[in-house]
Design a protein around this motif. Structure first.
Motif, mmCIF file in Angstrom:
data_model
loop_
_atom_site.group_PDB
_atom_site.id
_atom_site.type_symbol
_atom_site.label_atom_id
_atom_site.label_comp_id
_atom_site.label_asym_id
_atom_site.label_seq_id
_atom_site.Cartn_x
_atom_site.Cartn_y
_atom_site.Cartn_z
ATOM 1 N N ASN A 15 -77.060 -26.131 -22.878
ATOM 2 C CA ASN A 15 -77.242 -26.888 -24.114
ATOM 3 C C ASN A 15 -76.161 -26.451 -25.090
ATOM 4 O OD1 ASN A 15 -78.405 -27.451 -26.905
ATOM 5 N ND2 ASN A 15 -79.706 -28.613 -25.519
ATOM 6 N N LEU A 17 -72.538 -28.327 -27.030
ATOM 7 C CA LEU A 17 -71.733 -29.529 -27.199
ATOM 8 C C LEU A 17 -70.398 -29.468 -26.452
ATOM 9 C CD1 LEU A 17 -72.379 -30.612 -30.884
ATOM 10 C CD2 LEU A 17 -72.992 -31.830 -28.783
ATOM 11 N N SER A 52 -73.761 -36.147 -24.292
ATOM 12 C CA SER A 52 -73.882 -35.811 -25.708
ATOM 13 C C SER A 52 -75.324 -35.971 -26.179
ATOM 14 C CB SER A 52 -72.953 -36.700 -26.527
ATOM 15 O OG SER A 52 -73.116 -36.449 -27.902
ATOM 16 N N ASN A 53 -75.951 -37.070 -25.806
ATOM 17 C CA ASN A 53 -77.364 -37.261 -26.168
ATOM 18 C C ASN A 53 -78.232 -36.167 -25.569
ATOM 19 O OD1 ASN A 53 -76.870 -39.540 -27.662
ATOM 20 N ND2 ASN A 53 -77.463 -40.962 -26.051
ATOM 21 N N ARG A 56 -77.488 -32.861 -27.570
ATOM 22 C CA ARG A 56 -77.751 -32.900 -29.013
ATOM 23 C C ARG A 56 -79.224 -33.078 -29.345
ATOM 24 N NH1 ARG A 56 -75.047 -36.922 -32.392
ATOM 25 N NH2 ARG A 56 -74.931 -38.166 -30.588
ATOM 26 N N HIS A 57 -79.954 -33.764 -28.511
ATOM 27 C CA HIS A 57 -81.331 -34.113 -28.852
ATOM 28 C C HIS A 57 -82.383 -33.313 -28.104
ATOM 29 C CE1 HIS A 57 -79.756 -37.289 -31.292
ATOM 30 N NE2 HIS A 57 -79.104 -37.794 -30.268
#
Length: 133
Positions: A15, A17, A52-53, A56-57
């Motif tokens: 996790n 970026l 990315s989703n 990021r989430h």
């Protein structure tokens, strides 16, 4: 000429970026080595949005899966959040959030999601497909 035999790769990512860049570069190498260079730019964009989703989430690990079969490239991202992505009808009204999936819906031939468990972790798998033709 596209490869005739099916293949699949999975890249497990933390996790972080920075994993988005690692996933994009790894995907570019995979597609180049399999003679699918013409799909690379769109595939990289789609993979970057999905990964990315995923990072990021959610707070847990994620994975990028790339599969080639019968002339179709499937790109997917698994994450540890079992909640579904927003329905396609809601993507435009979300403003800053949801633009990535709107981009996936616009650029892919097909996309979707499904609940999925991996290594004892519940989550979801968001995928999209690109045809070689």
């Amino acid at each position: 000429m596209p490869p005739a035999d099916p293949w699949e790769y999975t890249l497990y990512i933390p996790n972080d970026l920075r994993a988005v860049t690692v996933a994009r570069r790894t995907l570019r190498l995979i597609l180049t080595m399999h003679g699918l260079i013409r799909l690379t730019d769109t595939a990289e964009l789609l993979a970057a949005e999905l990964v990315s989703n995923a990072v990021r989430h959610t707070k847990g690990p994620a994975a990028l899966r790339v599969r080639w079969s019968a002339g179709v490239l499937r790109i997917g991202a698994w994450d540890a959040d079992p909640e579904p992505p927003p329905p396609p009808g809601e993507l435009e009204v979300l403003g800053e959030e949801g633009r990535g999936l709107a981009l996936v819906a616009a650029c892919a031939d097909l996309w979707g999601w499904q609940p999925l468990a991996r290594h004892g972790n519940r989550g979801k798998y968001v995928w999209c497909e690109l045809a070689a033709a």
